[in-house]
Write a protein that holds these residues in place. Structure first.
Motif, PDB file in Angstrom:
ATOM      1  N   VAL A  70       0.868  -1.181   0.000  1.00 44.36           N
ATOM      2  CA  VAL A  70       0.000   0.000   0.000  1.00 44.36           C
ATOM      3  C   VAL A  70       0.902   1.227   0.000  1.00 44.36           C
ATOM      4  CG1 VAL A  70      -1.742   1.271   1.346  1.00 44.36           C
ATOM      5  CG2 VAL A  70      -1.760  -1.234   1.350  1.00 44.36           C
ATOM      6  N   ALA A  71       0.580   2.222  -0.848  1.00 47.05           N
ATOM      7  CA  ALA A  71       1.338   3.481  -0.812  1.00 47.05           C
ATOM      8  C   ALA A  71       0.714   4.393   0.233  1.00 47.05           C
ATOM      9  CB  ALA A  71       1.288   4.161  -2.177  1.00 47.05           C
ATOM     10  N   ARG A  72       1.558   5.195   0.849  1.00 43.02           N
ATOM     11  CA  ARG A  72       1.055   6.185   1.807  1.00 43.02           C
ATOM     12  C   ARG A  72       1.835   7.482   1.628  1.00 43.02           C
ATOM     13  NH1 ARG A  72      -0.815   6.230   7.807  1.00 43.02           N
ATOM     14  NH2 ARG A  72       0.200   8.075   8.629  1.00 43.02           N
ATOM     15  N   GLY A  75      -0.864  10.413   5.037  1.00 41.33           N
ATOM     16  CA  GLY A  75      -1.814   9.702   5.899  1.00 41.33           C
ATOM     17  C   GLY A  75      -2.955  10.572   6.401  1.00 41.33           C
ATOM     18  N   THR A  76      -3.365  11.568   5.613  1.00 39.85           N
ATOM     19  CA  THR A  76      -4.498  12.412   6.028  1.00 39.85           C
ATOM     20  C   THR A  76      -5.808  11.980   5.360  1.00 39.85           C
ATOM     21  OG1 THR A  76      -4.270  14.019   4.228  1.00 39.85           O
ATOM     22  CG2 THR A  76      -2.958  14.414   6.214  1.00 39.85           C
ATOM     23  N   GLY A  77      -5.763  10.944   4.543  1.00 40.02           N
ATOM     24  CA  GLY A  77      -6.961  10.499   3.819  1.00 40.02           C
ATOM     25  C   GLY A  77      -8.111  10.220   4.795  1.00 40.02           C
ATOM     26  N   SER A 136      -8.477  21.362   2.532  1.00 41.46           N
ATOM     27  CA  SER A 136      -8.271  22.040   3.825  1.00 41.46           C
ATOM     28  C   SER A 136      -7.040  21.483   4.535  1.00 41.46           C
ATOM     29  CB  SER A 136      -9.484  21.859   4.730  1.00 41.46           C
ATOM     30  OG  SER A 136     -10.631  22.329   4.085  1.00 41.46           O
ATOM     31  N   SER A 137      -6.616  20.291   4.135  1.00 41.33           N
ATOM     32  CA  SER A 137      -5.432  19.662   4.732  1.00 41.33           C
ATOM     33  C   SER A 137      -4.154  20.061   3.999  1.00 41.33           C
ATOM     34  CB  SER A 137      -5.600  18.137   4.642  1.00 41.33           C
ATOM     35  OG  SER A 137      -5.896  17.768   3.286  1.00 41.33           O
ATOM     36  N   GLN A 138      -4.190  21.114   3.203  1.00 43.80           N
ATOM     37  CA  GLN A 138      -3.082  21.393   2.292  1.00 43.80           C
ATOM     38  C   GLN A 138      -1.747  21.668   2.984  1.00 43.80           C
ATOM     39  OE1 GLN A 138      -4.587  25.930   1.385  1.00 43.80           O
ATOM     40  NE2 GLN A 138      -3.591  24.879  -0.248  1.00 43.80           N
ATOM     41  N   CYS A 141      -1.000  17.465   3.598  1.00 36.88           N
ATOM     42  CA  CYS A 141      -1.196  16.329   2.683  1.00 36.88           C
ATOM     43  C   CYS A 141      -0.203  16.394   1.518  1.00 36.88           C
ATOM     44  CB  CYS A 141      -2.639  16.288   2.176  1.00 36.88           C
ATOM     45  SG  CYS A 141      -3.112  17.660   1.151  1.00 36.88           S
ATOM     46  N   SER A 142       0.047  15.238   0.915  1.00 33.11           N
ATOM     47  CA  SER A 142       1.069  15.165  -0.136  1.00 33.11           C
ATOM     48  C   SER A 142       0.432  15.263  -1.527  1.00 33.11           C
ATOM     49  CB  SER A 142       1.830  13.845  -0.025  1.00 33.11           C
ATOM     50  OG  SER A 142       1.016  12.764  -0.456  1.00 33.11           O
ATOM     51  N   VAL A 143       1.231  15.683  -2.496  1.00 31.69           N
ATOM     52  CA  VAL A 143       0.728  15.768  -3.869  1.00 31.69           C
ATOM     53  C   VAL A 143       0.396  14.356  -4.384  1.00 31.69           C
ATOM     54  CG1 VAL A 143       1.228  16.525  -6.226  1.00 31.69           C
ATOM     55  CG2 VAL A 143       1.976  17.915  -4.296  1.00 31.69           C
TER      56      VAL A 143
HETATM   57  C1  LIG Z   1      -8.547  18.051   8.365  1.00 32.64           C
HETATM   58  C2  LIG Z   1      -8.648  17.450   6.999  1.00 32.64           C
HETATM   59  C3  LIG Z   1      -9.193  18.197   5.976  1.00 32.64           C
HETATM   60  C4  LIG Z   1      -9.317  17.651   4.696  1.00 32.64           C
HETATM   61  N1  LIG Z   1      -9.835  18.433   3.708  1.00 32.64           N
HETATM   62  C5  LIG Z   1      -9.927  17.931   2.461  1.00 32.64           C
HETATM   63  C6  LIG Z   1     -10.469  18.736   1.414  1.00 32.64           C
HETATM   64  O1  LIG Z   1     -10.822  19.897   1.601  1.00 32.64           O
HETATM   65  N2  LIG Z   1     -10.559  18.177   0.186  1.00 32.64           N
HETATM   66  C7  LIG Z   1     -10.135  16.899  -0.060  1.00 32.64           C
HETATM   67  O2  LIG Z   1     -10.242  16.455  -1.204  1.00 32.64           O
HETATM   68  N3  LIG Z   1      -9.624  16.120   0.908  1.00 32.64           N
HETATM   69  C8  LIG Z   1      -9.501  16.599   2.159  1.00 32.64           C
HETATM   70  N4  LIG Z   1      -8.978  15.820   3.152  1.00 32.64           N
HETATM   71  C9  LIG Z   1      -8.562  14.437   2.858  1.00 32.64           C
HETATM   72  C10 LIG Z   1      -7.058  14.243   2.525  1.00 32.64           C
HETATM   73  O3  LIG Z   1      -6.269  15.272   3.083  1.00 32.64           O
HETATM   74  C11 LIG Z   1      -6.837  14.131   1.021  1.00 32.64           C
HETATM   75  O4  LIG Z   1      -7.467  12.972   0.526  1.00 32.64           O
HETATM   76  C12 LIG Z   1      -5.355  14.097   0.626  1.00 32.64           C
HETATM   77  O5  LIG Z   1      -5.208  14.201  -0.760  1.00 32.64           O
HETATM   78  C13 LIG Z   1      -4.646  12.834   1.090  1.00 32.64           C
HETATM   79  O6  LIG Z   1      -3.251  13.041   0.931  1.00 32.64           O
HETATM   80  P1  LIG Z   1      -2.224  12.199   1.807  1.00 32.64           P
HETATM   81  O7  LIG Z   1      -0.859  12.552   1.370  1.00 32.64           O
HETATM   82  O8  LIG Z   1      -2.498  12.380   3.251  1.00 32.64           O
HETATM   83  O9  LIG Z   1      -2.589  10.728   1.331  1.00 32.64           O
HETATM   84  P2  LIG Z   1      -2.729   9.393   2.180  1.00 32.64           P
HETATM   85  O10 LIG Z   1      -3.814   9.525   3.192  1.00 32.64           O
HETATM   86  O11 LIG Z   1      -1.397   8.979   2.668  1.00 32.64           O
HETATM   87  O12 LIG Z   1      -3.203   8.391   1.038  1.00 32.64           O
HETATM   88  C14 LIG Z   1      -4.432   8.584   0.397  1.00 32.64           C
HETATM   89  C15 LIG Z   1      -4.560   7.572  -0.751  1.00 32.64           C
HETATM   90  O13 LIG Z   1      -3.571   7.869  -1.704  1.00 32.64           O
HETATM   91  C16 LIG Z   1      -2.765   6.728  -1.978  1.00 32.64           C
HETATM   92  N5  LIG Z   1      -1.432   7.258  -2.260  1.00 32.64           N
HETATM   93  C17 LIG Z   1      -0.673   8.063  -1.497  1.00 32.64           C
HETATM   94  N6  LIG Z   1       0.459   8.378  -2.137  1.00 32.64           N
HETATM   95  C18 LIG Z   1       0.406   7.766  -3.335  1.00 32.64           C
HETATM   96  C19 LIG Z   1       1.286   7.704  -4.455  1.00 32.64           C
HETATM   97  N7  LIG Z   1       2.455   8.337  -4.464  1.00 32.64           N
HETATM   98  N8  LIG Z   1       0.905   6.980  -5.519  1.00 32.64           N
HETATM   99  C20 LIG Z   1      -0.275   6.304  -5.545  1.00 32.64           C
HETATM  100  N9  LIG Z   1      -1.133   6.321  -4.507  1.00 32.64           N
HETATM  101  C21 LIG Z   1      -0.795   7.048  -3.421  1.00 32.64           C
HETATM  102  C22 LIG Z   1      -2.878   5.880  -0.738  1.00 32.64           C
HETATM  103  O14 LIG Z   1      -2.648   4.508  -1.028  1.00 32.64           O
HETATM  104  C23 LIG Z   1      -4.320   6.133  -0.338  1.00 32.64           C
HETATM  105  O15 LIG Z   1      -5.185   5.310  -1.070  1.00 32.64           O
HETATM  106  C24 LIG Z   1      -8.858  16.332   4.443  1.00 32.64           C
HETATM  107  C25 LIG Z   1      -8.287  15.588   5.482  1.00 32.64           C
HETATM  108  C26 LIG Z   1      -8.189  16.131   6.743  1.00 32.64           C
HETATM  109  C27 LIG Z   1      -7.560  15.299   7.826  1.00 32.64           C
END
Ligand SMILES: Cc1cc2nc3c(=O)[nH]c(=O)nc-3n(C[C@H](O)[C@H](O)[C@H](O)COP(=O)(O)OP(=O)(O)OC[C@H]3O[C@@H](n4cnc5c(N)ncnc54)[C@H](O)[C@@H]3O)c2cc1C
Length: 482
Positions: A70-72, A75-77, A136-138, A141-143
């Motif tokens: 699993v990729a991560r 971890g804000t998903g 909102s998690s910008q 959260c990662s690209v």
């Molecule tokens: C307080 C809060 C507010 C939020 N607000 C919003 C919002 O306004 N809009 C919104 O859309 N979301 C929002 N989110 C949700 C979240 O932040 C997004 O979904 C964000 O894009 C997830 O990024 P991440 O790096 O944390 O991914 P992760 O949680 O680490 O992973 C999310 C998914 O992406 C996959 N993944 C991760 N990296 C890769 C990679 N390199 N290649 C392939 N797959 C990958 C993982 O397997 C997983 O399925 C919010 C979350 C929180 C906690």
């Protein structure tokens, strides 16, 4: 730890260095969930690679051993997409945080997947550009996560979702090849398939994003209404008048109460709903449309309108909205963040039905939403110490999704399906629909090792999907490779 994972741990230690492989059970627990904490599983093994080549080797080794991965990102998903497998490897991209190229004349930047969303904007702000998707998690959260979830944000009403801002992706495919998926090539739009696939079709290792010119003028107002229906009326009037704001966000009385308690945003007392409307673009156009928006809000019954005079006042208006999810902790011991979509015109009816659901079940629901594009975020509150409360909240949450589907909407707007909503997929899609989607998945991942158990209610191996013959996987039976 199984023998297979122990062998992989040794191999990855040699590939990445011992500091980049985590096997200690206490440290593994750091990764047991994403932002959706109700689903937890300690990963079998965590690796922290630095390069695409390392990820490709890890994937090849997992494939050879028949071990899921699993990729991560950060971890804000919020749908359990990055929930690890106890029998698998979690590939964390947080060390891949380099911005590799900024190309202002061509309005693009090339970034590694672990780069934080806001860091892209920070890197190009001085040149007058930004990266438009703004969850909102910008700040955290990662690209790569944005790409996987096709994330949105307040300003996606005007600027579109992540998919509209990704020009190409370097991807490690489930057979361990490094390939480039681009938006402008001939043939099928595989980049379009990959973005939003929730990490089930491969791992993004390099992303070329579009940079958006920052607007000449930005104007923001906060309008307070007696009721959510009146606020909804203003939204319809604004869109109906042909104005396309950069953002229209709404909060109801309960979410305002929580935000007040958490961040003292000082929204007008007694508001049944507040609307934040932001317009951007050329100065003269913004000035003209802003006056119209103010008038439309008053006509719809706004009893107070505050206009931000400068960036500090704008930030204050946004504080309440941006902190709304986290603020729920001030008014409830626990809560579920729901994410559904409805046609904008159904807003008043759906919100009335959610109210009725809440009254009938005794479960409080606060509503925060991207009102302009009909993306609801009902926050279903409960006390996790009370027996049965979590189940009741879950039931109300599911009924809210049913309402979205009944009104022609969707079970997710931007948070994805992940592990959490896979059970709702059959409410929206027929079995044939789901099998058709799984055929696509089989095309990328015949062995079913790439983030398995996500998105689909009944994960199937390729041979079990009608119309798909399971060909030999390139690494099948080659566990002796290492
Ligand atoms: C307080 C809060 C507010 C939020 N607000 C919003 C919002 O306004 N809009 C919104 O859309 N979301 C929002 N989110 C949700 C979240 O932040 C997004 O979904 C964000 O894009 C997830 O990024 P991440 O790096 O944390 O991914 P992760 O949680 O680490 O992973 C999310 C998914 O992406 C996959 N993944 C991760 N990296 C890769 C990679 N390199 N290649 C392939 N797959 C990958 C993982 O397997 C997983 O399925 C919010 C979350 C929180 C906690």
């Amino acid at each position: 730890m199984s023998e297979g994972l122990a062998r992989l741990a040794g191999r990855f230690g040699r590939l990445l260095g011992p500091d980049s492989v985590i096997t200690d059970p206490v440290r593994l627990r750091t990764y047991e969930c994403d932002g959706l904490t109700s689903h937890r599983a300690s990963p079998g093994l965590v690796v922290l690679p630095d390069t695409a080549e390392q990820i490709a080797q890890i994937v090849r080794d997992c494939a050879a051993a028949g071990v899921p991965y699993v990729a991560r990102g950060s971890g804000t998903g919020l749908s359990g997409g990055a929930l690890p497998r106890t029998d698998g490897v979690l590939i964390v991209t947080s060390r891949m945080r380099r911005i590799l190229e900024i190309d202002i004349p061509n309005r693009r930047a090339v970034v590694e997947p672990g780069v934080i969303n806001l860091d892209v904007t920070r890197a190009v702000r001085a040149d007058g550009y930004h990266f438009a998707p703004d969850p909102s998690s910008q700040q955290i959260c990662s690209v790569g996560g944005n790409v996987a979830e096709n994330s949105g944000g307040a300003h996606c009403l005007k600027y579109g979702f992540t998919a509209h801002h990704v020009l190409s992706c370097e991807v490690v495919t489930p057979d361990g090849e490094i390939v480039e998926l681009a938006a402008d090539g001939p043939g099928y739009d595989l980049l379009g398939v990959f973005v939003g696939a929730e990490g089930t079709l491969g791992i993004a290792t390099k992303i070329t994003v579009r940079l958006t010119r920052s607007p000449e003028a930005v104007r923001t107002l906060l309008a307070a209404f007696g009721s959510i229906e009146a606020g909804g009326g203003a939204v319809s009037a604004i869109i109906g008048a042909g104005v396309l704001p950069a953002a229209i966000e709404m909060m109801d009385a309960l979410s305002i109460e929580a935000a007040e308690a958490a961040v003292r945003c000082e929204y007008p007392p007694g508001a049944g709903a507040v609307l934040i409307v932001e317009l951007d673009g050329p100065e003269s156009e913004v000035a003209h449309q802003f006056a119209e928006v103010e008038r439309l809000c008053r006509d719809a019954g706004a009893f107070e309108i505050r206009v931000a005079a400068d960036d500090a006042e704008r930030a204050l208006i946004w504080t309440g909205r941006k902190s709304a999810f986290a603020a729920m902790g001030r008014i409830s011991p626990a809560y579920l963040v729901q994410d559904g979509v409805i046609p904008r015109t159904s807003l008043p009816r759906v919100l009335a039905s959610i109210d009725a659901l809440s009254a009938a079940s005794g479960v409080r629901v606060a509503n925060v939403f991207h009102a302009g594009d009909g993306n609801l975020h009902p926050l279903v509150l409960f006390d996790d110490a009370e027996p049965g409360a979590a189940e009741r909240a879950e039931e109300v949450s599911g009924k809210i999704l049913d309402l979205c589907i009944e009104h022609g909407g969707s079970i997710t707007g931007e948070h994805g399906v992940g592990v959490d909503k896979s059970r709702y997929m059959p409410r929206m899609f027929t079995e044939t629909d789901l099998d058709t989607m799984q055929m696509v998945r089989c095309g990328f991942d015949p062995a079913g090792l790439c983030n398995p158990g996500k998105v689909f209610p009944t994960p199937r191996l390729c041979g079990e999907v009608p119309g798909v013959r399971k060909g030999p996987h390139p690494y099948e039976g080659k566990a002796d490779l290492f």
